[in-house]
Design a protein around this motif. Structure first.
Motif, PDB file in Angstrom:
ATOM      1  N   MET A   1      43.095  -1.888 -24.461  1.00 46.07           N
ATOM      2  CA  MET A   1      43.299  -0.477 -25.050  1.00 46.07           C
ATOM      3  C   MET A   1      44.857  -0.596 -26.097  1.00 46.07           C
ATOM      4  SD  MET A   1      44.513   3.091 -23.174  1.00 46.07           S
ATOM      5  CE  MET A   1      46.148   2.812 -22.893  1.00 46.07           C
ATOM      6  N   TYR A   7      45.331   7.719 -23.054  1.00 43.81           N
ATOM      7  CA  TYR A   7      44.400   7.142 -22.126  1.00 43.81           C
ATOM      8  C   TYR A   7      43.109   8.137 -21.790  1.00 43.81           C
ATOM      9  CZ  TYR A   7      42.012   4.939 -18.455  1.00 43.81           C
ATOM     10  OH  TYR A   7      41.258   4.408 -17.307  1.00 43.81           O
ATOM     11  N   PRO A  12      37.800   4.079 -21.730  1.00 45.85           N
ATOM     12  CA  PRO A  12      39.157   3.188 -21.726  1.00 45.85           C
ATOM     13  C   PRO A  12      39.592   2.611 -23.041  1.00 45.85           C
ATOM     14  CG  PRO A  12      37.678   2.329 -20.067  1.00 45.85           C
ATOM     15  CD  PRO A  12      37.040   3.585 -20.704  1.00 45.85           C
ATOM     16  N   ASP A  13      38.939   2.098 -23.959  1.00 48.93           N
ATOM     17  CA  ASP A  13      39.140   1.302 -24.984  1.00 48.93           C
ATOM     18  C   ASP A  13      38.405   1.618 -26.149  1.00 48.93           C
ATOM     19  OD1 ASP A  13      40.353  -0.444 -26.856  1.00 48.93           O
ATOM     20  OD2 ASP A  13      39.838  -2.397 -25.432  1.00 48.93           O
TER      21      ASP A  13
END
Length: 128
Positions: A1, A7, A12-13
């Motif tokens: 990330m 977030y 998540p990324d």
């Protein structure tokens, strides 16, 4: 990330998947240039002239202001309304190829279809 980005529990990324990329463009929701923009589809009936920043996605202000969704809830049958809301209205859409690998197990029975017309709020050509 990437450091400094909000977030997203269910994505998540988003930089690695291509849903968010570095850019000096201003967010159509907050009118700020924060160094990152959303690059995927947003489903709404409104005409939107520009991209969203990750912060307006994360806090729900983009979906609320423009009455739209970043993804549909296909395959989310049986999960809580809170999760459906977070996935559809506060999580960047996964780019097509990444989606199959990351959310394949979520696919299932029925769900919400596309809402209105697809607008290019986040569809920014790579390299611009």
């Amino acid at each position: 990330m990437s450091d400094g980005l909000p977030y997203f529990r269910y994505h998540p990324d988003p930089v690695a998947t291509g849903s968010i990329r570095a850019s000096a463009d201003r967010c159509v929701c907050c009118d700020r240039s924060r160094g990152w923009i959303y690059t995927a589809t947003f489903y709404t009936e409104h005409d939107i002239d520009g991209p969203f920043c990750p912060w307006c996605i994360a806090d729900g202000s983009a979906a609320e202001r423009f009455e739209g969704d970043f993804t549909d809830c296909f395959g989310l049958d049986g999960v809580s309304e809170d999760v459906v809301h977070e996935v559809t209205r506060r999580t960047p859409r996964l780019q097509q190829l990444a989606a199959a690998a990351l959310v394949g197990p979520l696919r299932g029975r029925g769900g919400l279809g596309r809402r209105g017309r697809i607008r290019g709020a986040g569809e920014v050509p790579r390299g611009s």
